[in-house]
Motif scaffolding. Structure first.
Motif, mmCIF file in Angstrom:
data_model
loop_
_atom_site.group_PDB
_atom_site.id
_atom_site.type_symbol
_atom_site.label_atom_id
_atom_site.label_comp_id
_atom_site.label_asym_id
_atom_site.label_seq_id
_atom_site.Cartn_x
_atom_site.Cartn_y
_atom_site.Cartn_z
ATOM 1 N N VAL A 1 0.847 -1.196 0.000
ATOM 2 C CA VAL A 1 0.000 0.000 0.000
ATOM 3 C C VAL A 1 0.879 1.240 0.000
ATOM 4 O O VAL A 1 1.756 1.397 0.854
ATOM 5 N N VAL A 2 0.658 2.138 -0.969
ATOM 6 C CA VAL A 2 1.417 3.383 -1.067
ATOM 7 C C VAL A 2 0.447 4.535 -1.308
ATOM 8 O O VAL A 2 -0.674 4.330 -1.790
ATOM 9 N N ALA A 3 0.893 5.740 -0.979
ATOM 10 C CA ALA A 3 0.027 6.914 -1.127
ATOM 11 C C ALA A 3 0.786 8.087 -1.711
ATOM 12 O O ALA A 3 1.930 8.356 -1.325
ATOM 13 N N ALA A 4 0.137 8.792 -2.646
ATOM 14 C CA ALA A 4 0.636 10.075 -3.147
ATOM 15 C C ALA A 4 -0.268 11.157 -2.577
ATOM 16 O O ALA A 4 -1.504 11.030 -2.623
ATOM 17 N N VAL A 5 0.320 12.198 -2.024
ATOM 18 C CA VAL A 5 -0.480 13.237 -1.383
ATOM 19 C C VAL A 5 -0.084 14.616 -1.896
ATOM 20 O O VAL A 5 1.078 14.863 -2.234
ATOM 21 N N VAL A 6 -1.071 15.500 -1.954
ATOM 22 C CA VAL A 6 -0.834 16.913 -2.235
ATOM 23 C C VAL A 6 -0.949 17.634 -0.906
ATOM 24 O O VAL A 6 -2.003 17.602 -0.250
ATOM 25 N N VAL A 7 0.131 18.259 -0.481
ATOM 26 C CA VAL A 7 0.184 18.904 0.836
ATOM 27 C C VAL A 7 -0.367 20.328 0.736
ATOM 28 O O VAL A 7 -0.177 21.020 -0.272
ATOM 29 N N GLU A 8 -1.080 20.747 1.786
ATOM 30 C CA GLU A 8 -1.589 22.117 1.837
ATOM 31 C C GLU A 8 -0.428 23.110 1.731
ATOM 32 O O GLU A 8 0.678 22.851 2.233
#
Length: 497
Positions: free
Chosen positions: A439-446
């Motif tokens: 399980v991996v995640a790509a995130v857009v940070v505030e």
């Protein structure tokens, strides 16, 4: 497939002077739609259009495209809307497979002329040209003066579903009629009021707005693309707007506008086209924004389940549900062996009823997805509670199987997006020798927020079981999305190479 024996819904005829279409380019009544329909049918009468050879459109959203689609529905001409942004090879393959009687295009196509059917430019069929001619008898459609059969195919739609190659879905008039009636029981715009159309017109979601508006006798306001500031102004201040169809990403952008509220007589935002997080619905409730959360797909002629209208003064319970299946359609939850399971037990979603399509153009694919009793395997994963409200766990193809455990990426994404530092998240599985998938995640940070993967994982430990917590969290400037803002999940693994 056996036809459903339920009576076919019927709808009235709108007042010719009522508004049908508006945009930044103009304002048009139902009378003008009838004139355009007559003009278009005169131009098309020499082409060999039939139930199996539709009119093909390769054009971006424009007033002519909306008027042409509406004219085809009213005249019983099947149509197909191709995505003009598709790569040339993909577009050529789709046109070759469907073999339309002619193409109406917005410009030159990057295809070999010998592989194309006859072509007309949409500029040749402009509203200006149509209204410059004598109006004639707007009740007559030369060459197509028949009462369309409810079992006739009205449109062909491309959907990728759980496979990489597009499947062709023929939809019949009766399916749209049942879908329109079911939707109207929840809400429908009044005459001379608008349903906002900012969805692409090569998908059933956008097309269904056109046809449902026709059936209801209400109006459409067309936008070429979604602009949250403009949409926010329309829905907050302009009382002609009563409904809008949005995907979750669009709603989130609206909710992010601090001053956004819908005006008092606005009826509802119809929300679909992807997983709907509880956090997003909670934010809508807090702002008094009426939302109808729904579930559907191309094969069900758009939404086939929806919650009752979410009034600003209340909410539906439980909030994560997408509501009951529309009657007279039916639903079963089955295990991998095809056996129906009890309530509150997750499994594959199977559907049957007059809104469900009869099968793909590819007969082999149809045999794979329908059982002998005519039930359709959606490929989606969910469960029913004791009140038969549907809960979507995930699209089956998106499930991550790690160490023998099933992980819904949507559940993990929702928990990530609840964190103050994360604006948006996308979760996927990538091959792993030990776990099968990791399980991996790509995130857009505030903007301006710190990014600390370990701190994020520590917070997730309070909300998720260990195997659901991403083993890798990557910060990205933006996620790969399509034109509606929906994450293109097939492109996520490449971010982690």
């Amino acid at each position: 497939m056996d036809k459903d024996t339920a009576s076919i819904p019927s709808f009235g005829t709108p007042d010719p002077e009522n508004l049908f279409l508006a945009s930044a380019e103009g304002l048009y009544s139902y009378h003008q739609l009838n004139r355009y329909r007559t003009y278009l049918m005169h131009r098309l009468q020499d082409f060999d259009i039939s139930g199996s050879r539709p009119v093909g459109f390769v054009a971006n959203s424009c007033d002519e495209l909306v008027m042409a689609v509406a004219s085809c529905w009213k005249s019983g001409l099947p149509f197909a809307c191709f995505n003009p942004s598709s790569p040339a090879q993909e577009l050529e393959a789709q046109i070759t497979e469907l073999n339309p009687a002619l193409l109406i295009t917005q410009g030159d196509l990057p295809l070999s002329p010998e592989k194309l059917p006859p072509v007309l430019s949409i500029q040749e069929l402009s509203l200006e040209n149509a209204f410059r001619n004598e109006p004639g008898d707007s009740t007559v459609s030369p060459g197509f003066s028949f009462d369309p059969d409810p079992d006739q195919v009205f449109g062909y739609f491309f959907t990728s579903g759980t496979s990489s190659s597009a499947k062709i879905v023929p939809l019949r008039r009766r399916q749209m009629l049942f879908a329109a009636r079911a939707s109207a029981r929840n809400f429908r715009p009044d005459s001379n009021h608008f349903w906002l159309l900012c969805l692409p017109l090569n998908h059933v979601g956008g097309i269904s707005i056109i046809i449902r508006s026709l059936l209801y006798g209400s109006g459409i306001y067309r936008m070429k693309k979604f602009d949250e500031q403009m949409v926010g102004t329309f829905l907050s201040e302009n009382k002609l707007f009563q409904a809008a169809s949005l995907v979750p990403t669009m709603l989130k952008r609206l909710i992010d506008i601090p001053a956004f509220r819908t005006h008092p007589t606005f009826k509802a935002i119809l929300l679909g086209g992807g997983p709907i997080s509880t956090a997003l619905l909670e934010r809508a409730v807090a702002k008094g924004v009426p939302v109808v959360a729904s579930y559907g797909m191309t094969e069900t002629c758009a939404q086939i389940a929806a919650n009752p209208l979410l009034k600003p003064s209340g909410t539906y319970i439980p909030r994560k549900s997408v509501g009951p299946i529309f009657e007279p359609n039916d639903i079963q939850i089955r295990d991998e062996g095809g056996t129906a399971v009890k309530g509150n037990t997750p499994g594959l979603i199977w559907l049957k009823g007059p809104q469900v399509f009869d099968g793909y153009l590819n007969k082999d694919l149809t045999r794979q997805r329908f059982d002998e009793q005519g039930w359709f395997n959606t490929g989606d994963f969910g469960y029913l509670n004791g009140n038969r409200h549907l809960f979507i766990e995930s699209r089956r193809s998106d499930l991550i199987i790690t160490g023998g455990e099933n992980v819904s990426p949507y559940e993990v994404e929702e928990q990530l997006e609840r964190l103050e530092t994360i604006r948006r998240a996308a979760v996927t599985g990538i091959p792993d020798e030990e776990w099968g998938e990791r399980v991996v995640a790509a995130v857009v940070v505030e903007k301006g927020a710190p990014f600390d993967p370990e701190a994020i994982r520590e917070k997730l430990e309070q909300r998720l079981i260990a195997y659901k917590i991403p083993k890798q969290i990557l910060a990205v400037g933006e996620l790969p999305t399509n034109r509606t803002g929906k994450v293109i999940r097939s492109e996520l693994p490449s971010l982690f190479k």
